[in-house]
Enzyme design. Structure first.
Site, PDB file in Angstrom:
ATOM      1  CB  SER A   1      18.301 -25.141 -17.718  1.00  0.00           C
ATOM      2  OG  SER A   1      17.288 -26.061 -17.452  1.00  0.00           O
TER       3      SER A   1
ATOM      4  CE1 TYR B   1      20.557 -28.549 -20.902  1.00  0.00           C
ATOM      5  CE2 TYR B   1      19.087 -28.742 -19.157  1.00  0.00           C
ATOM      6  CZ  TYR B   1      19.496 -28.329 -20.323  1.00  0.00           C
ATOM      7  OH  TYR B   1      18.427 -27.511 -21.005  1.00  0.00           O
TER       8      TYR B   1
ATOM      9  CE  LYS C   1      21.168 -25.309 -21.083  1.00  0.00           C
ATOM     10  NZ  LYS C   1      21.389 -24.184 -22.431  1.00  0.00           N
TER      11      LYS C   1
END
Length: 305
Positions: A152, A165, A169
């Site tokens: 991401s 997150y 990622k």
């Protein structure tokens, strides 16, 4: 003739969003597909449901393709081994894995709970380990295999409120690169995609101002899950066998190749450094090459193509 004729593909998170489009497009390209989806909520807090994965498998079969469903969790290593065996038992092999399965537990880092940290790391980073580790020896033995993992821009660039997150990622990007390095001699490839697409995951991010509302509209109208999936499928094909260890992004009809960390500036002092000289000379001389703290929207301020 499709680019995945004769291939067997496992798609995790295949019940919704990018995963669903990956499964559907892979089947249209000739692949036999194992559609995996836990069927839980976006946060991963609810019980799973076999329905979403089976619904996509049924859609593939109704269109004349071959597919089976699986509703196990990518966080369970034994369950992932079962997915690999299911592909072999149902279709006689496995040649590629696309792994967009994921959850979100957003929050400012100084308020983030240990549970929210661990849950996101478990699904994204540990899940990526599970699907690659459970299949790597099969791919090495047959000297053929392709991974498409999902990173991401939150990991590559950064976004406020997504420390868990982003950490997961960025870890996935490194995992993919090392798998590619180690797998080169055995024709095992791995690449990552940082997707821009309107999915239920993106829809969950709160809109706090007019600029945010405009970003949402751009994503709804100009950045679709199927555009990401087209590229993911291409990376699984034999025609992309010379592509490995790369970081890509897909934003609407634009495919972007990211650079990877390399030195950008160095300073040296023959007599050695002290904290004082580093503060007075070393750090100021490098400051012009520092990376700014801008979020993803500062790197991609323009409308999707």
């Amino acid at each position: 003739m499709g680019v995945l004729d004769g291939k067997v593909v496992l798609v995790t998170g295949g019940g919704n969003g990018i995963g669903k489009e990956c499964a559907l497009i892979a089947a249209k390209a000739g692949a036999k597909v194992v559609v995996n989806d836990l069927g839980g909520s976006l946060t991963g807090a609810d019980e799973g449901d076999a329905g979403p994965a089976e619904k996509v498998a049924q859609e593939i079969r109704a269109a004349g393709g071959e597919a089976v469903s699986n509703s196990d969790s990518v966080t369970d290593y034994k369950a992932v081994e079962g997915m690999i065996e299911q592909a072999k038992d149902e279709f006689g092999g496995l040649h590629a894995i696309m792994n967009p399965a994921g959850i979100l537990r957003d929050g400012m880092f100084h308020k983030m709970s240990e549970d929210d940290w661990k849950a996101v790391i478990d699904v994204h980073l540990n899940g990526s380990f599970n699907v690659t580790r459970a299949s790597i020896n099969h791919f090495r033995d047959q000297e053929d295999g392709a991974y498409v993992l999902f990173t991401s821009t939150t990991g590559l660039i950064g976004n406020i409120g997504q420390a868990n997150y982003g950490a997961a990622k960025l870890g996935i990007a490194s995992l993919s690169h090392i798998i590619a390095m180690e797998g080169e001699r055995k024709n095992v490839r791995s690449n990552v995609i940082a997707p821009f697409a309107w999915t239920r995951m993106i829809a969950s991010i709160p809109v706090k101002d007019e600029a945010g509302a405009q970003r949402v509209e751009r994503m709804k109208n100009g950045m679709r899950a199927d555009q990401v999936a087209q590229f993911a499928v291409a990376l699984c094909a034999d025609g992309a066998k010379d592509v490995s260890g790369q970081i890509f992004s897909v934003r609407g009809n634009e495919v972007i190749l990211f650079n990877q960390p390399r030195p950008v500036k160095s300073v040296a002092r023959l007599e050695g450094w002290t904290p004082e000289t580093l503060i007075e000379q070393g750090l100021p001389s490098m400051k012009g090459s520092f990376t700014d703290l801008g979020a993803t929207t500062t790197v991609f301020p323009y409308e999707p193509i």
